[in-house]
Design an enzyme around this catalytic site. Sequence first.
Site, short mmCIF file in Angstrom:
data_model
loop_
_atom_site.label_atom_id
_atom_site.label_comp_id
_atom_site.label_asym_id
_atom_site.label_seq_id
_atom_site.Cartn_x
_atom_site.Cartn_y
_atom_site.Cartn_z
N GLY A 76 0.83 -1.21 0.00
CA GLY A 76 0.00 0.00 0.00
C GLY A 76 0.86 1.25 0.00
N THR A 77 1.94 1.22 0.73
CA THR A 77 2.82 2.40 0.82
C THR A 77 3.37 2.77 -0.55
OG1 THR A 77 3.42 1.73 3.07
CG2 THR A 77 4.88 3.30 1.98
N ASN A 158 -7.54 3.98 9.44
CA ASN A 158 -7.05 2.72 10.00
C ASN A 158 -7.20 2.65 11.51
OD1 ASN A 158 -4.99 4.77 9.21
ND2 ASN A 158 -3.73 3.63 10.66
N GLN A 186 -7.71 0.29 3.97
CA GLN A 186 -8.59 -0.29 5.00
C GLN A 186 -10.01 -0.52 4.50
OE1 GLN A 186 -7.71 -1.55 7.79
NE2 GLN A 186 -5.63 -0.72 8.03
N GLY A 207 -2.67 -6.11 -0.02
CA GLY A 207 -3.15 -7.48 0.13
C GLY A 207 -3.32 -7.93 1.57
N HIS A 208 -2.38 -7.55 2.44
CA HIS A 208 -2.39 -8.17 3.77
C HIS A 208 -3.50 -7.66 4.68
CE1 HIS A 208 -0.08 -5.16 6.39
NE2 HIS A 208 0.13 -4.66 5.21
N THR A 244 10.15 -7.80 -11.82
CA THR A 244 9.47 -9.07 -12.09
C THR A 244 8.32 -9.27 -11.12
OG1 THR A 244 11.54 -9.96 -12.90
CG2 THR A 244 9.85 -11.57 -12.34
N CYS A 332 5.09 4.55 21.34
CA CYS A 332 6.25 4.99 22.09
C CYS A 332 7.26 5.61 21.12
CB CYS A 332 6.86 3.78 22.79
SG CYS A 332 7.98 4.24 24.07
N1 PLP Z 1 -2.65 3.00 4.36
C1 PLP Z 1 -3.39 2.58 5.39
C2 PLP Z 1 -4.69 3.27 5.69
C3 PLP Z 1 -2.96 1.51 6.17
O1 PLP Z 1 -3.70 1.10 7.21
C4 PLP Z 1 -1.72 0.88 5.86
C5 PLP Z 1 -1.20 -0.21 6.70
O2 PLP Z 1 -1.45 -0.26 7.89
C6 PLP Z 1 -0.99 1.36 4.74
C7 PLP Z 1 -1.49 2.42 4.02
C8 PLP Z 1 0.30 0.75 4.35
O3 PLP Z 1 0.10 -0.48 3.70
P1 PLP Z 1 1.35 -1.47 3.50
O4 PLP Z 1 1.61 -2.07 4.83
O5 PLP Z 1 0.89 -2.48 2.51
O6 PLP Z 1 2.48 -0.66 2.99
#
Ligand code: PLP
Length: 393
Positions: A76-77, A158, A186, A207-208, A244, A332
Site C-alpha cells: 500500500g505504501t 485505520n 482499509q 493485500g495483507h 518481475t 512509544c
Molecule cells: N494505508 C493505510 C490506511 C494503512 O492502514 C496501511 C497499513 O497499515 C498502509 C497504508 C500501508 O500499507 P502497507 O503495509 O501495505 O504498505
Amino acid sequence: MASANPKTIYMDNNATSRVAPEVVEAMMPYLTESYGNPSSMHTFGGQVGEAVKTARKKVADLLGADPEEITFTSCGTESDSTAILSALRTFPEKRHVITTRVEHPAVKNLCDSLQTVTGHKYKVTRLKVDSEGMLDMAEYEAALTDDTAIVSVMWANNETGVIFPVEEMAAMAKQRGILFHTDAVQAVGKIDIDLAQLDIDFLSLSGHKLHAPKGIGVLYIKRGTLFVPFLTGGHQESGRRGGTENVASIVGLGRACELAGEKMAEENGRVKQLRDKLEEGLLAKVPKSMLNGHKTARLPNTANISFEFVEGEAILLHMNQHRICASSGSACTSGSLEPSHVLRAMGVPFTAAHGSIRFSLSVYNTEEEVDFVIEKMPAIIASLRKMSPFWKG
Ligand code: PLP
C-alpha cells in the site's frame, strides 16, 4: 468459521490479517512447480502470465474497474507514493497538495517530506477533522485551487474506521480539473466500491489487510489519467511498474478479492454484529470508557475505545496475558508516550487518548471470543486504574 488459532484471540486485523486458507491453496503452485517468469516467451512462463492476467481481472471485478486499470505493486505504501509523486511529475508547475490530518504515515510522512526535503517547494493543506473524525466539506471546497496538483484522502481511517465521503470529494476535485487519490487500504473488502461510477483517478490497496499475503499491493489508475511511473525498469505492468511480478502473491490477492466479492455482504454483516456486541459490552461494563470516531460512518470491523486514566500500552500487556491481540492509539516515540496523531486531530482529551485501544475484527472471529474479551476487560482496566494517580474512582 473457526478462529485463526484457538489459543489466540486476534482482534488486530487493521494491522494485518490472516492469509485465508483458500488463498494459500491458490498460491502454492506458483511457489512450487509453476515458477516461470510471466514475461518469458515459452509456454512454461506463458502459463504463469495467464495466472497473473486472471488475478488482475479478479481484483478489477472487486473494484468495479477494468483489468487494464490495475497495476500490481509491492504494498500500500508504494501505491500511495506512486500516485502522489506521479501527479506532481505530471503537473510540475503545480505546487499544492491537499490531504487530511489523519492519514496513515504512508501518506502523511510523504506529504511532510514534500515540504521538508524540497525546502518547502510544495504547499500541503491538511484538512481538519471534528471530534467524531469527520471532515468539513466547506474547508475542503475552499482549499481546492488552480495550483492544486492532487488531493489524497483516505477512504477509511485505520485507527477509528471512520469513512470519508471520497465519492463526493473526488467529484468536486474533478470539476476543478484536479487529480484525486484515495488510500483505500482499509476499505477494500470491507465496504462496497464501484470505481466505474466514480471520479477517483488513483486508488491504493494492500493485500495483507484482506486475507492475502504481505508484500503485495495495487494501484488503480483510471483509464485516461496521466501517469508517470515511480519504479522505472522493465516493461512489466505495461511499463507502469518495473520489476518481475510477485506471481504467487498476485495470484493470492486475486483469490482474496474473489472471496471478498463473493462473501462481502454476508460476512461483513456478521462481523459488524460481533463488533457492535463487543463495543456495547465494553462501553456498558467499563466505567469512563468512550468510543472514538463516528458511530455509523465507520468500517464494520473497527471499534476504537478509550479507557480513561490508563495507558494503552499497559492495557495491551494485560490483554496479551489472556492472548488477546489488539492495538493501542499511542506509540512509544523517542522515549515519550505520544497519543496518535489521529486522536489528537480529533481533540480526544489527553486522559482518554492515552488509554485508547483499537479492536479490529475479521471473518475469523467468533462470538465466544467477543464474550471472552467483554468478560476480561473490566477487571484489566480496574486493576490498572487502582495504580493510576489520576483515577479518582
Ligand atoms: N494505508 C493505510 C490506511 C494503512 O492502514 C496501511 C497499513 O497499515 C498502509 C497504508 C500501508 O500499507 P502497507 O503495509 O501495505 O504498505
